[in-house]
Design an enzyme around this catalytic site. Structure first.
Site, PDB file in Angstrom:
ATOM      1  N   ASP A  59     -20.512  -3.038   0.403  1.00 48.96           N
ATOM      2  CA  ASP A  59     -20.676  -1.825   1.203  1.00 48.96           C
ATOM      3  C   ASP A  59     -20.802  -0.588   0.319  1.00 48.96           C
ATOM      4  OD1 ASP A  59     -20.412  -3.496   3.333  1.00 48.96           O
ATOM      5  OD2 ASP A  59     -18.315  -3.035   3.717  1.00 48.96           O
ATOM      6  N   GLU A  72     -25.320  -8.321   0.330  1.00 49.61           N
ATOM      7  CA  GLU A  72     -26.507  -7.567   0.706  1.00 49.61           C
ATOM      8  C   GLU A  72     -27.156  -6.830  -0.459  1.00 49.61           C
ATOM      9  OE1 GLU A  72     -27.630  -3.798   3.618  1.00 49.61           O
ATOM     10  OE2 GLU A  72     -26.419  -5.419   4.429  1.00 49.61           O
TER      11      GLU A  72
END
Length: 380
Positions: free
Chosen positions: A20, A276
């Protein structure tokens, strides 16, 4: 661009160590350097941030790093004026007092939920739609993605040109690797491994050790090291450790900053990545890759895996598509990798060409930072 500097606030709660904060830190810097915006990045865990930005002062409530104002997001929230654009990264819940500050503005801010990356079909239909309201402040969905009609992927200006130049310069690669203590053996394929814990690793290491082609496996410090230790039969692996078993050399690297990680991916023939941020960077490397998706309850992450594979294998021959899909599925299920790796190796040239073509295809879309700015300009 607007004539005056637009003020943007990005809120990030660190859920998975580096994923994140990796995305939001990269986004914040790009908005500052390429779009001349005033950006505050609110982070609730500066210790995780420190691994990506060693210059960070983990005790400072306010500091400037690479043009970004970094603010420590603490439980005892102090009154703060709301920005013109507010991004809640990955559906994090904003402080109640800050939401009140948004509502008190004469002109409400643009409030966006920057969601997780997904290739699922429904993303296109939901991207840009209004979500909930807080008083008169409307929130919007904003989805990164791989298809037209999504927000695209994070990609800095000139990234692919820099990557191509680096990959065409063997001496630059040698010097970079040398700086990490890597002495690549002649003829060895170079593979990077950044992953979550995985029971399938032992069988993959067995396959590489028994391969006719030598492999130099580079493992940045992280969660997968425990599985590497078990396979090697050693304890306390740390940066600098090198172990050789048959055709496989395993070397542990220090955790590297984002710009160095790009160079690592660009230097390797194959990259195993996770989450990600590293997943996107591996695609920009233009090399075959293996994705370890973040596990979610009720295995809903497997739907995301299949959605991406359905897109990614387009353009591959049937056997090559089956080989790489089988490898990804086995890896994410923690199953034996031996046969899948051998099958993948048979289709290596085709997979290399495909990785380059996929990279160029994705680069045809606007990058995520530009798409966010354009969404704001359309909104005002």
């Amino acid at each position: 661009m607007p004539e005056t500097k637009t003020r943007w606030d990005i809120f990030c709660t660190v859920v998975d160590n580096f994923g994140d904060i990796g995305v939001t830190w990269r986004l914040a810097r790009q908005l500052v350097t390429e779009h001349s915006l005033a950006v505050r990045l609110w982070v609730d865990d500066l210790r995780a941030f420190e691994r990506l930005c060693p210059q960070i002062d983990i005790h400072a409530s306010q500091q400037w790093q690479q043009g970004v104002e970094v603010r420590q997001w603490m439980a005892d929230w102090q009154p703060t004026e709301a920005a013109d654009v507010v991004i809640a990264a990955f559906a994090c819940q904003l402080p109640g007092a800050y939401m009140e500050a948004m509502a008190e503005r004469e002109k409400p801010p643009l409030w966006m939920n920057l969601d997780y990356l997904s290739a699922e079909d429904w993303v296109v239909s939901c991207h840009g739609l209004p979500s909930v309201k807080y008083k008169q402040v409307q929130k919007f969905f904003f989805f990164p993605g791989f298809n037209q009609g999504t927000g695209g992927l994070l990609r800095e200006r000139g990234l692919l040109e820099r990557r191509q130049q680096f990959q065409q310069d063997p001496e630059a690669q040698r010097l970079f690797l040398q700086g990490l203590g890597v002495d690549r053996a002649p003829g060895a394929q170079l593979i990077s491994l950044f992953a979550y814990e995985n029971t399938g690793l032992a069988s993959w290491l067995d396959a590489m050790a028994g391969d006719a082609t030598p492999t130099h496996l580079l493992v940045p410090e992280g969660r997968i090291l425990g599985d590497v230790e078990r396979w090697l039969g050693v304890e306390g692996l740390a940066a600098g450790a090198v172990h050789v078993r048959d055709a496989l050399t395993v070397q542990v690297l220090p955790f590297v900053r984002q710009d160095q990680y790009d160079l690592l991916l660009w230097s390797c023939n194959f990259n195993a990545v996770r989450g990600e941020d590293s997943f996107v960077r591996a695609q920009w490397a233009g090399r075959p890759m293996l994705w370890h998706i973040y596990q979610q309850d009720e295995d809903i992450h497997l739907d995301k895996l299949e959605a991406f594979l359905a897109l990614y294998v387009k353009g591959l021959s049937g056997p090559a598509g089956e080989a790489i899909s089988g490898l990804w599925r086995a890896w994410n299920a923690g199953e034996k990798m031996t046969d899948h790796w051998r099958s993948t190796r048979k289709h290596w040239p085709e997979l290399e060409k495909h990785a380059q073509a996929w990279c160029l295809e994705q680069a045809l879309q606007a990058d995520l930072a530009t798409a966010l700015v354009q969404f704001y300009l359309n909104w005002i």
